[in-house]
Design a protein around this motif. Structure first.
Motif, mmCIF file in Angstrom:
data_model
loop_
_atom_site.group_PDB
_atom_site.id
_atom_site.type_symbol
_atom_site.label_atom_id
_atom_site.label_comp_id
_atom_site.label_asym_id
_atom_site.label_seq_id
_atom_site.Cartn_x
_atom_site.Cartn_y
_atom_site.Cartn_z
ATOM 1 N N ASP A 54 0.840 -1.193 0.000
ATOM 2 C CA ASP A 54 0.000 0.000 0.000
ATOM 3 C C ASP A 54 0.886 1.259 0.000
ATOM 4 N N PRO A 55 0.614 2.236 -0.889
ATOM 5 C CA PRO A 55 1.428 3.457 -0.909
ATOM 6 C C PRO A 55 1.459 4.195 0.440
ATOM 7 N N ARG A 56 0.398 4.063 1.244
ATOM 8 C CA ARG A 56 0.408 4.667 2.585
ATOM 9 C C ARG A 56 1.604 4.160 3.376
ATOM 10 N N HIS A 57 1.983 2.933 3.069
ATOM 11 C CA HIS A 57 3.064 2.300 3.809
ATOM 12 C C HIS A 57 4.409 2.461 3.102
ATOM 13 N N THR A 58 4.449 2.180 1.806
ATOM 14 C CA THR A 58 5.735 2.170 1.095
ATOM 15 C C THR A 58 6.421 3.528 1.176
ATOM 16 N N GLY A 59 5.635 4.607 1.065
ATOM 17 C CA GLY A 59 6.207 5.948 1.136
ATOM 18 C C GLY A 59 6.856 6.200 2.486
ATOM 19 N N VAL A 60 6.232 5.673 3.550
ATOM 20 C CA VAL A 60 6.773 5.904 4.890
ATOM 21 C C VAL A 60 8.054 5.090 5.105
ATOM 22 N N VAL A 61 8.096 3.893 4.543
ATOM 23 C CA VAL A 61 9.324 3.100 4.669
ATOM 24 C C VAL A 61 10.489 3.879 4.050
ATOM 25 N N GLN A 62 10.241 4.479 2.896
ATOM 26 C CA GLN A 62 11.298 5.265 2.254
ATOM 27 C C GLN A 62 11.676 6.484 3.098
ATOM 28 N N GLU A 63 10.663 7.099 3.695
ATOM 29 C CA GLU A 63 10.926 8.251 4.568
ATOM 30 C C GLU A 63 11.766 7.821 5.782
ATOM 31 N N VAL A 64 11.446 6.663 6.325
ATOM 32 C CA VAL A 64 12.216 6.144 7.461
ATOM 33 C C VAL A 64 13.682 5.954 7.052
ATOM 34 N N LEU A 65 13.894 5.377 5.859
ATOM 35 C CA LEU A 65 15.272 5.161 5.400
ATOM 36 C C LEU A 65 16.003 6.496 5.230
ATOM 37 N N ARG A 66 15.302 7.494 4.670
ATOM 38 C CA ARG A 66 15.912 8.823 4.520
ATOM 39 C C ARG A 66 16.305 9.384 5.879
ATOM 40 N N ARG A 67 15.411 9.233 6.844
ATOM 41 C CA ARG A 67 15.701 9.798 8.169
ATOM 42 C C ARG A 67 16.851 9.063 8.849
ATOM 43 N N LEU A 68 16.906 7.765 8.660
ATOM 44 C CA LEU A 68 18.017 7.010 9.257
ATOM 45 C C LEU A 68 19.333 7.425 8.607
ATOM 46 N N GLN A 69 19.291 7.604 7.292
ATOM 47 C CA GLN A 69 20.482 8.036 6.562
ATOM 48 C C GLN A 69 20.944 9.410 7.073
ATOM 49 N N ALA A 70 19.955 10.318 7.237
ATOM 50 C CA ALA A 70 20.280 11.672 7.701
ATOM 51 C C ALA A 70 20.833 11.646 9.125
ATOM 52 N N ALA A 71 20.366 10.690 9.908
ATOM 53 C CA ALA A 71 20.825 10.608 11.300
ATOM 54 C C ALA A 71 22.213 9.975 11.397
ATOM 55 N N GLY A 72 22.734 9.517 10.279
ATOM 56 C CA GLY A 72 24.083 8.952 10.269
ATOM 57 C C GLY A 72 24.196 7.580 10.907
ATOM 58 N N VAL A 73 23.099 6.822 10.880
ATOM 59 C CA VAL A 73 23.173 5.491 11.499
ATOM 60 C C VAL A 73 23.224 4.377 10.456
ATOM 61 N N LEU A 74 23.369 4.756 9.182
ATOM 62 C CA LEU A 74 23.502 3.737 8.137
ATOM 63 C C LEU A 74 24.912 3.792 7.557
ATOM 64 N N TYR A 75 25.399 2.683 7.093
ATOM 65 C CA TYR A 75 26.667 2.647 6.370
ATOM 66 C C TYR A 75 26.625 1.473 5.397
ATOM 67 N N THR A 76 27.513 1.510 4.415
ATOM 68 C CA THR A 76 27.558 0.372 3.493
ATOM 69 C C THR A 76 28.808 -0.448 3.780
ATOM 70 N N ALA A 77 28.689 -1.712 3.582
ATOM 71 C CA ALA A 77 29.834 -2.595 3.783
ATOM 72 C C ALA A 77 29.602 -3.829 2.951
ATOM 73 N N SER A 78 30.693 -4.478 2.668
ATOM 74 C CA SER A 78 30.494 -5.699 1.922
ATOM 75 C C SER A 78 30.203 -6.788 2.942
ATOM 76 N N TYR A 79 29.300 -7.603 2.593
ATOM 77 C CA TYR A 79 28.814 -8.599 3.527
ATOM 78 C C TYR A 79 29.073 -9.982 2.966
ATOM 79 N N GLU A 80 29.575 -10.786 3.830
ATOM 80 C CA GLU A 80 29.781 -12.160 3.438
ATOM 81 C C GLU A 80 29.097 -13.018 4.475
ATOM 82 N N GLY A 81 28.354 -13.973 4.025
ATOM 83 C CA GLY A 81 27.712 -14.807 5.026
ATOM 84 C C GLY A 81 26.902 -15.913 4.400
ATOM 85 N N TRP A 82 26.319 -16.670 5.291
ATOM 86 C CA TRP A 82 25.484 -17.782 4.871
ATOM 87 C C TRP A 82 24.057 -17.308 4.840
#
Ligand SMILES: [Zn+2]
Length: 660
Positions: A108-136
């Protein structure tokens, strides 16, 4: 111009926000889904009764690999697949009388838009980073495992083979919140319940907490919410799903509305998804600067006839079948009565049948039908007027019990002790049944001088039933409505408010009752286990050589006594035997089956009087045919030639219990 007068209020309305997990749309709804959702519904209905403005949210989780794969197999796109699958959930909730205020679909767009907003806010808060991941990686569970967690190349959760994956991803710095989360859990004893689950989460947090991989490369998984700032990634389904709890109440879309509902009062979850809620969700909320939900309640699992429920065993309980066979209310009642909420439990059709027949049909159903029958017969089908001068001590006891019930229910509901609430409600049902027997309205009706007393007794019974209907409404809403309207109480249940409407004496005299069909028509038990074959018990030798053993002739050995199979039985129907003044034909419920018994008690009891009574049945007596009617068992009574009193019990005992 019309002016609308508005009462200005500064007082904030009490609100209650309850959620279920959102269910994976690929699943076929089973008893576990029904359990959580019915429990949430009971809470929501109860809070509405208490005057809370309530928001009850459930829904479906529609993204992820498995949905994508299933859609591909069916040759349709994932959205069309989800649209098709969601119907089963919506239909089941309607069938189970679920009163959810909203239904979220993660597509539902009511939801998908907010998930993206949450990701933007987390990014802005500096709590996200990229890394290469290896695992099972476990494909069906859509999650990574560390080297230590993997068991011989297999997923520690589902046991299926895992594959080694190396890729770059987005990570959330979950590890940074470990101490804060531990502190929060310690300081808020109600945050994770029950207690055992709280300790489990604290135990989990004793170990170092890793960061959380929150993205999936689009190359591998396309059916997900795109990252707003990196088109190569979609959102990890768990992050997507958890955000539903804030997206639908308005986070990032409608701050005023969001403030009204958040934090949630309770997230109900199964124990298998407690960690994701307690740890992933809590730390994400902390990173967003949001309050944590007040309570996370993790309930237990159901086995079926003592076995783990699984598709391969073919023992998955379909709630539709159970509701179809026993009725929605009986199924709802059983789920919450059988097992303390929070513990594991076992589902069996037999156990449901026993509770149905003894508690719903016999205790509650009979109380209701015999009270209404007597009002029909003795007071012209109208609710009589209670007469103060004819008050007796047991009237006060009944009224006081009805009042006290309200306090007990309030206390136990706040503890999520649904089984205790129901047990307490049934204590009042039992008291009312005993009140009928003690006051014997059919006796009062025989003498015109007792009419005032008779009316008081019947009023008290009707009023007790009305109060019961209010207390039962959250659990068995349709039955409660029928009880209330049957008693001529016209307030619709969704307008009823506690404690305003469940005080003693609110039922108006003079209202016409409507008997209607039985609340819970008795159901035939399944074929009983084989009984001792008649005649297989040897008749005793003509002369027992008792004297020679030195034992008093009037005594028997304990072994001889133990041969008697004495059972608690409930009389579930009684009628006169035509042409025999002394005989009644009875149906006696002994838990595993209902026995037909012919008893010589008609000189003492009318069918009305003994209906619903608990008696002692000699269950292994050789069957006999009396006046052409088969009699299987004998009930115990006192009296030499004529019966003077039936042997019965002071406390209420379930039918089938052994007497020894
Ligand atoms: Zn797995």
């Amino acid at each position: 111009m019309k002016t609308v007068k508005r009462k200005k209020t500064t007082q904030k309305r009490r609100t209650f926000y309850v959620t279920t997990p959102i269910y994976y749309v690929n699943d076929v709804p089973h008893i576990g889904h029904a359990y959580t959702t019915v429990a949430a519904d009971v809470l929501a209905r109860y809070k509405r009764l208490r005057g809370y403005e309530t928001f009850f949210l459930t829904g479906t989780d529609e993204h992820g690999q498995k949905v994508q794969q299933a859609a591909a197999r069916n040759g349709i796109d994932p959205q069309a697949h989800a649209d098709r699958m969601v119907v089963a959930f919506r239909e089941l909730w309607s069938r189970l009388s679920i009163s959810n205020d909203d239904f979220v679909r993660t597509t539902d767009p009511r939801h998908t838009g907010v998930v993206q907003e949450v990701l933007r806010r987390l990014q802005a808060a500096g709590v996200l980073y990229t890394a290469s991941y290896e695992g099972w990686y476990c494909l069906p569970d859509e999650r990574f495992w560390t080297e230590e967690e993997v068991r011989e190349g297999r997923c520690p959760e589902c046991g299926r083979p895992v594959e080694h994956i190396s890729e770059s991803n987005y990570f959330f710095k979950m590890s940074a919140y470990r101490d804060r989360l531990r502190q929060h859990i310690r300081r808020h004893p109600d945050f994770i319940r029950p207690e055992t689950r709280r300790n489990e989460v604290l135990g989990f947090l004793d170990r170092p907490l890793e960061d959380l991989c929150i993205s999936r490369p689009r190359a591998r998984l396309s059916w997900g919410i795109p990252f707003p700032f990196d088109k190569d990634y979609v959102t990890y389904v768990w992050v997507d799903a958890l955000v539903n709890y804030i997206s639908i109440p308005g986070y990032g879309r409608d701050e005023r509305r969001f403030k009204k509902w958040w934090p949630a009062d309770v997230h109900l979850v199964g124990k298998d998804i407690l960690t994701t809620h307690a740890v992933y969700w809590s730390t994400l909320l902390m990173a967003l600067g949001l309050a944590l939900p007040k309570t996370l309640f993790a309930h237990g699992w159901w086995t079926v006839d003592g076995e783990k429920m699984s598709k391969s065993r073919g023992n998955v309980v379909d709630p539709n079948t159970m509701a179809g066979e026993f009725g929605t209310d009986a199924f709802r009642y059983f789920l919450l009565r059988e097992v303390p909420f929070g513990q594991d439990g076992d589902f069996s059709r037999k156990a449901l049948m026993i509770r149905y027949n003894s508690e719903l049909a016999n205790d509650l159903g009979n109380l209701f039908s015999r009270t209404l029958s007597m009002i029909e017969r003795y007071t012209g089908g109208r609710i009589p007027k209670p007469n103060a001068r004819t008050q007796k001590a047991d009237d006060r006891v009944l009224a006081a019990s009805a009042r006290a019930l309200d306090r007990t229910v309030a206390r136990e509901m706040d503890r999520f002790s649904f089984h205790r609430v129901l047990r307490e409600i049934w204590t009042l049902v039992d008291k009312a049944n005993r009140y009928v027997d003690q006051n014997a309205p059919w006796e009062l009706a025989k003498d015109g001088r007792n009419i005032a007393r008779l009316e008081t007794v019947l009023y008290n019974l009707a009023e007790t039933l009305r109060i019961l209907s209010v207390q039962l409404y959250p659990f068995i809403p349709e039955t409660a409505e029928r009880m209330a309207s049957g008693l001529g109480w016209t307030t619709p249940m969704d307008r009823v408010r506690m404690p305003r409407d469940n005080g003693w004496g609110k039922l108006k005299s003079g209202r016409t009752i409507q008997k209607g069909r039985a609340l819970f028509p008795r159901m035939e038990n399944e074929p009983s286990p084989p009984q001792p074959v008649p005649g297989s018990q040897k008749t005793p030798p003509k002369e027992m050589p008792m004297e020679s053993t030195g034992i008093e002739p009037s005594t028997i050995s304990i072994d001889a006594f133990r041969k008697l199979d004495l059972r608690v039985g409930r009389i579930v129907s009684a009628e006169k035997v035509t042409g025999a003044d002394k005989l009644l034909k009875l149906a006696v419920d002994i838990g595993s089956e209902t026995r037909q018994v012919v008893a010589g008690i008609a000189t003492k009891y009318t069918p009305d009087e003994i209906l619903g009574r608990s008696v002692i049945l000699v269950a292994n007596l050789k069957p006999a045919v009396i006046r052409g009617i088969e009699s299987r068992g004998m009930i115990l009574a006192a009296g030499e030639k004529e019966v003077e009193a039936l042997a019965t019990f002071i406390e209420s005992v379930p039918p089938g219990s052994r007497v020894k």
